[in-house]
Design an enzyme around this catalytic site. Structure first.
Site, mmCIF file in Angstrom:
data_model
loop_
_atom_site.group_PDB
_atom_site.id
_atom_site.type_symbol
_atom_site.label_atom_id
_atom_site.label_comp_id
_atom_site.label_asym_id
_atom_site.label_seq_id
_atom_site.Cartn_x
_atom_site.Cartn_y
_atom_site.Cartn_z
ATOM 1 N N TRP A 141 -5.183 -1.207 -10.060
ATOM 2 C CA TRP A 141 -5.097 -1.464 -8.617
ATOM 3 C C TRP A 141 -5.620 -0.289 -7.797
ATOM 4 C CZ3 TRP A 141 -3.614 -4.606 -4.611
ATOM 5 C CH2 TRP A 141 -3.273 -3.967 -3.422
ATOM 6 N N ASN A 143 -5.772 1.004 -3.497
ATOM 7 C CA ASN A 143 -5.787 0.787 -2.048
ATOM 8 C C ASN A 143 -6.452 1.972 -1.371
ATOM 9 O OD1 ASN A 143 -2.778 1.325 -2.861
ATOM 10 N ND2 ASN A 143 -2.674 1.794 -0.708
ATOM 11 N N ASP A 144 -5.847 2.559 -0.365
ATOM 12 C CA ASP A 144 -6.524 3.520 0.513
ATOM 13 C C ASP A 144 -7.442 4.535 -0.177
ATOM 14 O OD1 ASP A 144 -4.330 2.383 1.715
ATOM 15 O OD2 ASP A 144 -3.432 4.258 2.347
ATOM 16 N N SER A 201 -1.000 8.516 0.269
ATOM 17 C CA SER A 201 -2.299 8.903 0.815
ATOM 18 C C SER A 201 -2.290 10.292 1.447
ATOM 19 C CB SER A 201 -2.733 7.880 1.854
ATOM 20 O OG SER A 201 -3.033 6.685 1.192
ATOM 21 N N ASP A 269 0.779 10.442 5.001
ATOM 22 C CA ASP A 269 -0.686 10.428 5.033
ATOM 23 C C ASP A 269 -1.274 11.635 5.775
ATOM 24 O OD1 ASP A 269 -0.065 7.984 3.891
ATOM 25 O OD2 ASP A 269 -0.539 6.817 5.679
ATOM 26 N N GLU A 320 -0.505 4.488 10.328
ATOM 27 C CA GLU A 320 -0.728 5.019 8.986
ATOM 28 C C GLU A 320 -2.091 5.718 8.960
ATOM 29 O OE1 GLU A 320 1.672 2.021 6.077
ATOM 30 O OE2 GLU A 320 -0.352 1.408 6.539
ATOM 31 N N TRP A 407 -3.333 -5.968 3.759
ATOM 32 C CA TRP A 407 -2.028 -6.027 3.085
ATOM 33 C C TRP A 407 -1.446 -7.432 3.051
ATOM 34 C CZ3 TRP A 407 -0.782 -2.966 -0.448
ATOM 35 C CH2 TRP A 407 -1.094 -1.618 -0.383
HETATM 36 C C1 FRU Z 1 -1.648 2.408 3.798
HETATM 37 C C2 FRU Z 1 -0.472 2.954 3.038
HETATM 38 C C3 FRU Z 1 -0.256 4.408 3.363
HETATM 39 C C4 FRU Z 1 0.478 4.913 2.159
HETATM 40 C C5 FRU Z 1 -0.200 4.140 1.058
HETATM 41 C C6 FRU Z 1 0.689 3.812 -0.097
HETATM 42 O O1 FRU Z 1 -2.286 1.349 3.194
HETATM 43 O O2 FRU Z 1 0.663 2.188 3.305
HETATM 44 O O3 FRU Z 1 0.430 4.629 4.576
HETATM 45 O O4 FRU Z 1 0.336 6.287 2.005
HETATM 46 O O5 FRU Z 1 -0.683 2.949 1.633
HETATM 47 O O6 FRU Z 1 -0.024 3.280 -1.154
#
Ligand code: FRU
Length: 627
Positions: A141, A143-144, A201, A269, A320, A407
């Site tokens: 997986w 994400n950011d 992040s 973050d 975020e 999300w």
């Molecule tokens: C944004 C977020 C950040 C956090 C991360 C966790 O997509 O929610 O704020 O650090 O993803 O995976």
């Protein structure tokens, strides 16, 4: 649930009042202590233990021993009654025996039959929707984008990564590097989840002066350690440094370097940058619905300066992933402005997560926004552009990298070997709009031109009724670019990307409403199995905008997104199509719109149409793209 749970039952013992059951498979010995703990012993371990995954299973917890003191249990969805794929755990080498502790997986789960050891883990792509030219993790997986930093000819892309499943969890910083922002080399994860928490992040810098005492030009990463606590202080800021050009990081022994002074739950973050006028450092941390500013001389001790943001942007929201950049207005370096990038989830204009920005001034302490709190500017108008942050150490260029998902459905998109890609890196610039306000343009970096492998120049034409271009490319694998100038001339006009199954993405200018639209309602797979989320457009405004262009109300995915444009003018459209996505850039990125699509067969035809028969297309070029 499987009933016959062991391959070879070797023994049944009563240990400390609990039923303990042993079985052996290859050189694995499994000892089940009821449903709460299974101890797997491996003699002369090979490189990996491969754990069978089923995404609908509950998470169990896995830990390999002997390990490092900071190693923690990882959450893994071990297969209950169906194996969907495997994930590898590295086993300690040279220790004679390795032990894997697995908690909270039922003794009769199917995984115990399929668990295996191996010296290899096959990462050959098996996904239909693996992008051809967008960055993805090879498995697991994502994400950011995190810690984007340029050093010694390499762009480092770290990212929120789960190596133990293709759904969110076990946050590590995954790592890829590129010399040209187009070709990415996959490296081992750089920072692993530990006993302090998930590695959420953050950002990375090159500490040129050596402020932190780790030496000049050391790469330093700042991230949030996140604990899954229902309540209380669960997010703290930590740092780690690298002396091998970002390959591996040492966590600073004095972590955390910053905790919220008021016990705030959402405090994460960190974005760290050099503040030239004072020759020291700033950190911005998203703090609920605010951004907090801190300053430091040594990167270890941080002093609170100010906060900004409450009430700005759509409400409700959650701030975020901040970024803070300085750019010249219309290229004039004597007029510099600061731009605060704020990612929010929820609150995006089409539901879920999106990226907005605010232009203003910064005196080293406090950010002042030029516009009122209700003025919202979106960096991208598509549904799949989030957590966008910029590279540090790129001189005058400001290059942003988005995570290409939302999300609302990110965990359920139709793939399993990996989940999520990054959208194309974009170069940001500030320009003055027709209303005299300042806006960011986000254009694909010029390096993407290297992707063009074959060109079809299709010239200029009037669209009196419709005009088709079938069979764009032989063996089209779904990766191409369409560039053109479109004059809608008073009606609705545009094009459809089509495949032979009748699936399409419609991109058009609507002159009456003054907007450019991308509609993916009939783009292919638009509902993800049984797990499609109930409709979650967050605000009345997002719902109203969505209803305006989407004919067929289905879910959070099957919809059209739009942005305002001056429909009286002709517009330059640049459309990047890949397996799994369409990105639209209008007039050099003055509008950017990024949407995921999952056609059952690649689009390989263009159909142009014009409602009033007066549209004009100029300079149509189609490029086959590849690495
Ligand atoms: C944004 C977020 C950040 C956090 C991360 C966790 O997509 O929610 O704020 O650090 O993803 O995976």
């Amino acid at each position: 649930m499987k009933t016959n749970f062991v391959n070879l039952a070797l023994g049944l013992t009563l240990a400390a009042g609990a039923v303990s059951c042993q079985s052996q498979k290859n050189n694995l010995v499994l000892e089940h202590q009821g449903d709460t703990l299974t101890v797997v012993r491996i003699a002369n371990p090979s490189k990996y233990i491969l754990l069978p995954i089923q995404e609908s299973s509950n998470e169990g917890q896995v830990k390999v021993e002997p390990g490092n003191p900071a190693d923690t249990y990882m959450d893994v969805r071990l297969a209950t009654d169906q194996v969907e794929y495997y994930v590898p755990f590295e086993l300690p080498q040279g220790a004679g025996e390795a032990t894997v502790l697995i908690r909270n997986v039922a003794a009769n789960a199917l995984c115990w039959d399929s668990i295996k050891v191996s010296d290899t883990f096959d990462t050959t792509n098996r996904e239909k929707f693996r992008p051809i030219y967008h960055h993805t993790p090879i498995y697991g997986w994502m994400n950011d984008a995190n810690g984007l930093v340029y050093k010694d000819g390499e762009y480092h892309l770290y990212f929120q990564y789960n190596p133990y499943g293709s759904m969110w969890g076990n946050m590590h910083w995954g790592h890829s590097v590129s010399k040209d922002l187009v070709h990415w080399e996959h490296l081992d994860p750089a920072i692993a989840r530990d006993t302090l928490g998930h590695i959420f992040s953050g950002s990375a810098i090159v500490d040129k002066p050596g402020s932190a005492g780790f030496g000049e030009n050391t790469m330093i990463a700042f991230y949030t350690s996140h604990k899954n606590l229902a309540k209380g202080q669960r997010e703290i800021q930590c740092m780690a440094y690298s002396t091998d050009n970002g390959r591996t990081y040492t966590k600073y022994e004095g972590n955390p370097v910053l905790t919220p002074f008021d016990g705030l739950e959402n405090f994460r973050d960190p974005k760290v940058f050099w503040y030239e006028p004072e020759q020291n450092w700033r950190m911005i941390v998203s703090a609920d619905k605010n951004m907090r500013f801190y300053s430091s001389k040594d990167l270890k001790n941080w002093e609170y300066l100010s906060e900004w943001g409450a009430g700005y942007g759509p409400q409700p929201n959650q701030f975020e992933c901040p970024d803070f950049i300085q750019l010249p207005v219309d290229g004039d370096k004597s007029k510099m402005k600061w731009v605060m990038i704020v990612n929010i989830n929820p609150g995006f204009v089409y539901g879920g997560s999106g990226t907005m920005y605010f232009v203003g001034e910064f005196d080293g302490k406090q950010f002042t926004c030029d516009t009122k709190p209700n003025v919202v500017k979106w960096l991208d108008w598509g549904k799949d552009h989030y957590a966008t942050v910029c590279f540090s150490n790129t001189g005058d260029r400001v290059i942003a990298v988005p995570w290409m998902s939302n999300w609302q459905y990110a965990n359920y998109t139709p793939m399993q070997q990996f989940r999520s890609a990054n959208a194309l890196p974009r170069e940001l610039n500030l320009y003055t709009g027709a209303d005299k306000q300042l806006y960011l343009s986000a254009a694909p970096v010029k390096e993407t031109e290297a992707l063009r492998k074959e060109t079809k120049a299709m010239g200029d034409f009037d669209v009196t009724e419709e005009k088709r271009f079938d069979n764009l490319f032989e063996n089209n694998d779904g990766a191409f670019e369409v560039d053109l100038e479109l004059a809608a001339n008073g009606g609705e006009a545009g094009l459809e990307l089509q495949n032979t199954l009748g699936e399409k993405v419609k991109i058009y200018v609507d002159s009456k409403e003054g907007r450019v639209v991308m509609d993916r309602a009939e783009s292919g797979i638009t509902a993800f199995g049984e797990r499609v989320e109930p409709h979650m457009l967050d605000t009345e405004e997002s719902y109203a905008r969505y209803k305006q262009v989407t004919v067929d109300y289905k879910n959070d995915f099957a919809l059209g997104t739009w942005a305002p444009v001056d429909a009286k003018k002709a517009h330059k459209l640049q459309i990047f199509v890949d397996n799994g996505s369409v990105e639209l850039f209008v007039d050099g990125g003055q509008v950017a719109m990024t949407n995921l699509v999952f056609p059952n067969e690649p689009y390989n035809a263009l159909r142009f149409y014009s409602e009033n028969g007066k549209a004009k297309v100029t300079n149509l070029n189609v490029y086959k793209l590849g690495l």
